[in-house]
Enzyme design. Structure first.
Site, PDB file in Angstrom:
ATOM      1  N   CYS A 330     102.628  50.806 -42.137  1.00  0.00           N
ATOM      2  CA  CYS A 330     102.116  49.680 -41.973  1.00  0.00           C
ATOM      3  C   CYS A 330     101.820  49.641 -40.482  1.00  0.00           C
ATOM      4  O   CYS A 330     101.307  49.256 -40.004  1.00  0.00           O
ATOM      5  CB  CYS A 330     103.437  49.067 -41.810  1.00  0.00           C
ATOM      6  SG  CYS A 330     102.950  46.956 -42.151  1.00  0.00           S
ATOM      7  N   HIS A 431     105.490  50.162 -47.822  1.00  0.00           N
ATOM      8  CA  HIS A 431     106.557  50.908 -47.760  1.00  0.00           C
ATOM      9  C   HIS A 431     107.352  50.799 -48.728  1.00  0.00           C
ATOM     10  O   HIS A 431     106.665  50.271 -50.212  1.00  0.00           O
ATOM     11  CB  HIS A 431     107.632  49.375 -47.184  1.00  0.00           C
ATOM     12  CG  HIS A 431     106.700  49.087 -46.461  1.00  0.00           C
ATOM     13  ND1 HIS A 431     107.615  49.575 -44.601  1.00  0.00           N
ATOM     14  CD2 HIS A 431     106.484  47.036 -45.454  1.00  0.00           C
ATOM     15  CE1 HIS A 431     106.705  48.884 -43.650  1.00  0.00           C
ATOM     16  NE2 HIS A 431     106.434  47.811 -44.236  1.00  0.00           N
TER      17      HIS A 431
END
Length: 493
Positions: A330, A431
């Site tokens: 991310c 994630h």
């Protein structure tokens, strides 16, 4: 309507989340349909539901302990700190707005209808609701606008159990002091204390427990030992983040960014024998790991500036230049690129150069991506080639998109490419990308081969079954330590 009990704590990290999870699992084991609830959570560890809504991971963990699917109603307000004085306010799973602490304080009354709508809806569907408080309930300067501790207890008409952490010391003073600062109505709601994180002979506590009960007129319901259960942590106070010198056969170093988020992405590696996960924030603690991971962050630009100022940027670039593996998740993926642009002032505006380890450019936008994802690794070349074709499942939480100028996409997610890989450097927005035995074990084997060592064949395990076993261990320990008959009386069952 559901029966209800509320777990508060004398401080942050006293063990509220864990005791709440334990109660949820115990009630489930005893045949009740139970759900957790926390009106307002402040954390950078968040999760995306099947509906694409964002909630705190603590309530996700507690939902798992309850044996139910995470539901945004369990955490209607999530505050994600963006700096020292402000937070992004996530309301009912969607970004509401960024607010300073003062702005949010004056807005709290407007949040009550949202809180009670979620709570009442859950209460109609479940037998028992276990409410978790936040921080300390004795912040008397915040009492007037409280919506998460005694304010929430009053709205739900909930009896309260207060948890105190004896491991950090001062537990008797903190419990007695908390009671001292309550008004008379609040005192009436407190039905018991739980002493948490005790090491030693509980008989030695008996005189102190008796004195505490005499001073406060509140019963001590149990003394819970210091538990070594492997359950997801909530925030930056996690003990996982203090491990910087715990080396093992395979050594993975995660950069401890100031605004680190979703560090639960790496918990699976700690479940594999022979693998250590260290969180480092100083050059001298980095050493020479087998892999460096740059995790997610709530503020990519500010944490990238910190990375440069700390000296870790130079160290990571040299490390990668020697052919060693670096992986970004991310915000960490965004940092690995050449440039990050913020034309819409999402993180203060302007542009900043990245580490330049991937030839990607990121542009921030005001639209936040929140979605669960499924897919697989592409047929990739180089260091990570053995991951090719392995299926992955996770979720995305980010504001902005990254464009690859050179290199190849790391994964194919829901019909589109995600991430980038260039030999030993890779990044992804997903994630949970490591959260399967196939991915984690393959990566560990890659690291072992790169190190020139042989490791024993890794024992396959089902992460969900492992989690279930940990929740059962937690419940068994708390059931033995706490007077559950008294808890059921308090609950009204």
């Amino acid at each position: 309507m559901a029966k209800v009990i509320m777990v508060q704590g004398t401080t942050s990290n006293a063990g509220k989340s864990l005791i709440t999870a334990a109660f949820c699992r115990i009630f489930k084991q005893d045949g009740y349909k139970v759900a957790p609830f926390k009106s307002q959570n402040m954390a950078l560890n968040s999760y995306i539901t099947k509906d694409g809504l964002e909630m705190g991971r603590a309530q996700v963990m507690q939902a798992e302990a309850s044996g139910i699917e995470p539901d945004i109603r369990m955490n209607p307000i999530l505050l994600k700190p963006t700096g020292e004085k402000g937070s992004q306010v996530v309301l009912n799973g969607k970004v509401f707005k960024d607010m300073t602490a003062g702005e949010y304080y004056s807005y709290k009354a407007d949040m009550i209808p949202h809180i009670m709508k979620s709570y009442n809806s859950l209460s109609e569907e479940y037998d028992v609701i276990v409410i978790e408080g936040a921080g300390s309930p004795a912040e008397i300067n915040l009492r007037e606008q409280d919506i998460v501790n005694m304010g929430m207890a009053e709205m739900a008409d909930a009896p309260v159990v207060i948890v105190g952490d004896i491991d950090r010391g001062g537990v008797f003073a903190s419990l007695a002091g908390t009671m001292l600062l309550f008004n008379n109505e609040e005192k009436k709601r407190v039905k018991g204390f739980i002493i948490n994180k005790f090491r030693g002979d509980v008989d030695l506590l008996t005189p102190g427990l008796k004195m505490l009960e005499d001073i406060t007129d509140v019963k001590v319901l149990g003394v819970v030992p210091y538990l070594n259960v492997d359950i997801d942590d909530e925030d930056s106070l996690s003990e996982r983040l203090t491990s910087s010198n715990n080396y093992n056969l395979i050594d993975i170093a995660v950069v401890k960014l100031p605004r680190i988020s979703n560090f639960t992405d790496f918990n699976i590696f700690s479940m594999i024998e022979g693998v250590s996960v260290r969180y480092v924030s100083r050059v001298k603690d980095l050493g020479n790991p087998d892999m460096i991971i740059i995790p997610g962050t709530k503020n990519t630009i500010e944490d990238l500036k910190w990375l440069k100022q700390s000296g870790l940027e130079t160290k990571i670039i040299r490390y990668a230049g020697s052919g060693n593996p670096v992986f970004g998740i991310c915000g960490g993926y965004q940092m690995l690129g050449t440039e990050i642009n913020d034309p819409e002032n999402v993180e203060g505006g302007g542009s900043v150069n990245g580490l330049g380890l991937l030839n990607t450019v990121t542009d921030f936008s005001t639209e936040k991506t929140t979605v669960q994802t499924t897919g697989k690794f592409n047929n990739i070349k180089g260091f990570y080639s053995e991951l090719s074709g392995i299926e992955i499942k996770g979720y995305e939480i980010h504001m902005g998109q990254s464009v690859i100028n050179e290199g190849e996409a790391l994964t194919a997610i829901d019909g589109k490419n995600d991430g980038c890989v260039d030999n030993n450097v890779a990044g992804s927005y997903v994630h949970g990308i490591f959260d399967s035995f196939s991915v984690a074990s393959t990566l560990v084997n890659i690291l072992a081969k790169n190190k020139g060592i042989e490791i024993e064949e890794l024992k396959n395990f089902d992460i969900q079954k492992y989690k279930e076993s940990q929740y059962n261990i937690l419940a068994d320990c708390v059931r033995k330590a706490v007077d559950m008959n008294e808890i059921y009386k308090i609950l009204g069952c």
